[in-house]
Write a protein that holds these residues in place. Structure first.
Motif, PDB file in Angstrom:
ATOM      1  N   CYS A 144       1.040  -6.756 -37.841  1.00 18.93           N
ATOM      2  CA  CYS A 144       0.320  -7.843 -38.499  1.00 18.93           C
ATOM      3  C   CYS A 144       0.417  -9.212 -37.833  1.00 18.93           C
ATOM      4  O   CYS A 144      -0.537  -9.975 -37.877  1.00 18.93           O
ATOM      5  CB  CYS A 144       0.685  -7.955 -39.971  1.00 18.93           C
ATOM      6  SG  CYS A 144       2.307  -7.456 -40.460  1.00 18.93           S
ATOM      7  N   THR A 145       1.533  -9.551 -37.198  1.00 18.28           N
ATOM      8  CA  THR A 145       1.667 -10.939 -36.731  1.00 18.28           C
ATOM      9  C   THR A 145       0.843 -11.209 -35.474  1.00 18.28           C
ATOM     10  O   THR A 145       0.300 -12.295 -35.310  1.00 18.28           O
ATOM     11  CB  THR A 145       3.145 -11.254 -36.438  1.00 18.28           C
ATOM     12  OG1 THR A 145       3.889 -10.950 -37.597  1.00 18.28           O
ATOM     13  CG2 THR A 145       3.342 -12.704 -36.069  1.00 18.28           C
ATOM     14  N   CYS A 193       4.699  -9.437 -42.527  1.00 17.08           N
ATOM     15  CA  CYS A 193       5.301  -8.534 -43.527  1.00 17.08           C
ATOM     16  C   CYS A 193       6.792  -8.366 -43.286  1.00 17.08           C
ATOM     17  O   CYS A 193       7.547  -8.065 -44.192  1.00 17.08           O
ATOM     18  CB  CYS A 193       4.597  -7.178 -43.531  1.00 17.08           C
ATOM     19  SG  CYS A 193       5.159  -6.065 -42.220  1.00 17.08           S
ATOM     20  N   CYS A 222       4.231  -4.460 -33.541  1.00 18.98           N
ATOM     21  CA  CYS A 222       3.982  -5.256 -34.744  1.00 18.98           C
ATOM     22  C   CYS A 222       2.534  -5.055 -35.155  1.00 18.98           C
ATOM     23  O   CYS A 222       1.636  -5.173 -34.333  1.00 18.98           O
ATOM     24  CB  CYS A 222       4.255  -6.731 -34.467  1.00 18.98           C
ATOM     25  SG  CYS A 222       3.864  -7.759 -35.893  1.00 18.98           S
ATOM     26  N   CYS A 258       8.750  -5.101 -38.894  1.00 16.06           N
ATOM     27  CA  CYS A 258       9.140  -4.926 -37.482  1.00 16.06           C
ATOM     28  C   CYS A 258      10.176  -5.959 -37.047  1.00 16.06           C
ATOM     29  O   CYS A 258      10.766  -5.825 -35.974  1.00 16.06           O
ATOM     30  CB  CYS A 258       7.901  -5.086 -36.592  1.00 16.06           C
ATOM     31  SG  CYS A 258       7.281  -6.795 -36.575  1.00 16.06           S
TER      32      CYS A 258
HETATM   33  S1  FES Z   1       4.577  -5.284 -38.651  1.00 11.89           S
HETATM   34 FE1  FES Z   1       4.353  -6.849 -40.150  1.00 11.89          FE
HETATM   35  S2  FES Z   1       5.268  -8.558 -39.203  1.00 11.89           S
HETATM   36 FE2  FES Z   1       5.219  -7.036 -37.657  1.00 11.89          FE
END
Ligand code: FES
Ligand SMILES: Cc1cc2nc3c(=O)[nH]c(=O)nc-3n(C[C@H](O)[C@H](O)[C@H](O)COP(=O)(O)OP(=O)(O)OC[C@H]3O[C@@H](n4cnc5c(N)ncnc54)[C@H](O)[C@@H]3O)c2cc1C
Ligand code: FES
Length: 493
Positions: A153-154, A112, A151, A115
């Motif tokens: 999502c990654t 996304c 983070c 971060c």
């Molecule tokens: S919070 Fe989405 S890429 Fe890290």
């Protein structure tokens, strides 16, 4: 005294004459300067989305120090005298991405992207630190550099791979202008003290400890701020107004680390990051705890003396320093006094500090040869968590019996506190199972801990006892406790 705050933002010299003492660097960057790459996540120093780079000249050797800092709890006047970079400054003038940005793209280190600017800024700071080391960083050091950035999502593996790739990449745009940055910063250092008063409040940045003493004598209700990693949250989370703030973070004589044959003195403005090596040269057993005080951006701003002065019963520094026999250096006007650190903490929220008196520094003595020392932090998470119980232990055996012992705890009472009954149970006795058992029992006389969201009273007492057992095991055949031999030979046994 100057009537303005001055710092470099990228290639622009910023001069501010009317600045609120508690406007955060994050709000100013985003709202006034349109630098919206710097994100707001938690607004309390926990997530790293707001990370910026603050570059200063090292008080030790004049080299450039590249520090990742949480802009959300950094008050704008604290940037006085600095070179500041945000994520918008990273791209090369040719348009090429910074090696860290390129590595994040190539290693798929972002989804996304919320971060990502914060991670990238921490990674740039780490690359600069590694460049000044004469070895490659360990995996633990890479994790440590990223521990202040979250983070959702990654996942961290691609980000760690990007960090490793970036460490092997070539120079960045800043390498060629380091001499210019150093020159800019030297020019700003000329006349450090500033005093500003406007509609938004009053800002003082004393140029010396003498000036601080005079300001505090004249305005005893002014709030001293060193790294703002505690005070920042009073503003962002509690909405507190601070009409007059005295910023001591850049006061030169409070930034000194003095090493003598008797020990080490840390000035009130010395951050955890700068203090770490000096403290661990005396007591290597402090390193693991220090590495778990916040994360790198918090330790780059937060000071050892701020951790003491805030008087918290759950600060990690006081138990370590009390166990090490530290003395607090206090000053009021021209009157200075030196007290054992443990006697500073009188009761919950009450410290031995008169109005207008301030902490000038903390002295940590050189340990006697043979002193065994350990720090144990017990918290739910390894990184970035508040202790349920914190312990600092120091013990020396002579002629087969314990002849010096200091057992200090945090999280067990309304203040950081020594376990007097447990110490008495050990003094003069062999360091054996029987003495250990007596000391374990005595801890119930020393402490009646509270239950709260971090731990129950029962758990705290049990953990305190078990930490003592661990110390015994480690000093009688285990591995982790540090044994002091001499200043140059202190080792993790
Ligand atoms: S919070 Fe989405 S890429 Fe890290
Ligand atoms: C995300 C996050 C994680 C954290 N994790 C930990 C942790 O793991 N362990 C831990 O112990 N702490 C932790 N802290 C708390 C904080 O970082 C430490 O207490 C830090 O050492 C405070 O230092 P400071 O310079 O930022 O203090 P400031 O916020 O500047 O000041 C704190 C208090 O001390 C007073 N003060 C400061 N300097 C002086 C002086 N010279 N004389 C008199 N009064 C003074 C101030 O007026 C204020 O009351 C964390 C904070 C954050 C935001
Ligand atoms: S916004 Fe989360 S650390 Fe600053």
């Amino acid at each position: 005294m100057r009537d303005a705050i001055r710092f470099w933002l990228g290639d622009e010299l910023i001069t501010l004459r009317d600045v609120g003492p508690t406007v955060t660097a994050l709000d100013w960057l985003r709202e006034t300067r349109g630098r919206k790459g710097t994100k707001e996540g938690c607004n309390e120093g926990d997530c790293g989305a707001c990370t910026i780079l603050v570059v200063r000249l090292s008080p030790e050797d004049g080299a450039l120090q590249w520090n990742a800092v949480n802009a959300c709890i950094q008050f704008l006047p604290m940037l006085d005298g600095a070179q500041v970079y945000t994520v918008e400054d990273l791209r090369d003038p040719s348009g090429a991405l910074h090696p860290v940005q390129a590595a994040m793209v190539e290693q798929h280190g972002s989804q996304c992207g919320f971060c990502t600017p914060g991670f990238v800024m921490s990674m740039v700071a780490f690359r600069k630190r590694v460049a000044s080391m004469d070895r490659s960083p360990t995996d633990a050091e890479i994790d440590d550099a990223l521990a202040g950035n979250l983070c959702r999502c990654t996942g961290y593996a691609p980000i760690v791979r990007a960090m490793q790739q970036a460490l092997d990449a070539g120079p960045d745009r800043f390498d060629t202008i380091e001499a210019d940055i150093a020159q800019r910063l030297s020019a700003l250092m000329d006349g450090l003290g500033a005093s500003l008063e406007g509609a938004k409040g009053r800002v003082t940045t004393p140029a010396s400890s003498d000036e601080l003493a005079a300001v505090m004598a004249a305005t005893p209700h002014a709030r001293i701020v060193a790294g703002a990693t505690d005070v920042g949250l009073w503003v962002t989370k509690l909405g507190r107004a601070l009409p007059h703030v005295v910023f001591i973070g850049q006061t030169p004589d409070l930034n000194r680390i003095e090493r003598t044959e008797a020990g080490v003195t840390l000035g009130a403005a010395v951050t955890w990051s700068r203090a770490e090596d000096a403290l661990c040269a005396l007591q290597p057993g402090m390193r693991e705890t220090i590495r778990r005080i916040g994360a790198r951006p918090v330790r780059n701003s937060g000071t050892v003396c701020g951790n003491i002065a805030n008087g918290s019963p759950i600060g990690d520094g006081p138990p370590l320093l009390i166990a090490a026999g530290a003395q607090l250096l206090l000053r009021r006007g021209d009157v200075r006094r030196r007290i054992p650190l443990e006697s500073f903490f009188i009761d919950y929220g009450v410290q031995d500090r008169a109005p207008s008196e301030f902490v000038e520094g903390v002295f940590i003595p050189l340990p006697e040869p043979g002193t065994r020392f350990a720090g144990y932090k017990v918290s739910k998470r390894f990184d970035q968590d508040i202790s349920a119980v914190m312990a600092g232990f120091s013990l020396r055996i002579e002629c087969g019996v314990v002849n010096d012992v200091r057992l200090a705890f945090g999280g067990m009472a309304g203040t950081p506190k020594r376990a007097a009954a447990a110490e008495a149970a050990l003094l003069g006795r062999p360091w054996d199972e029987a003495a250990l058992e007596k000391a374990r029992e005595a801890l119930a006389q020393d402490f009646t801990p509270l239950s709260d969201m971090r731990a129950s009273a029962w758990y705290r007492l049990e953990v305190a006892r078990n930490l003592l057992t661990r110390f015994h095991a480690e000093t009688t055949g285990g591995t982790r406790v540090s044994v002091y031999t001499s200043a140059t030979e202190a080792v993790d046994a």
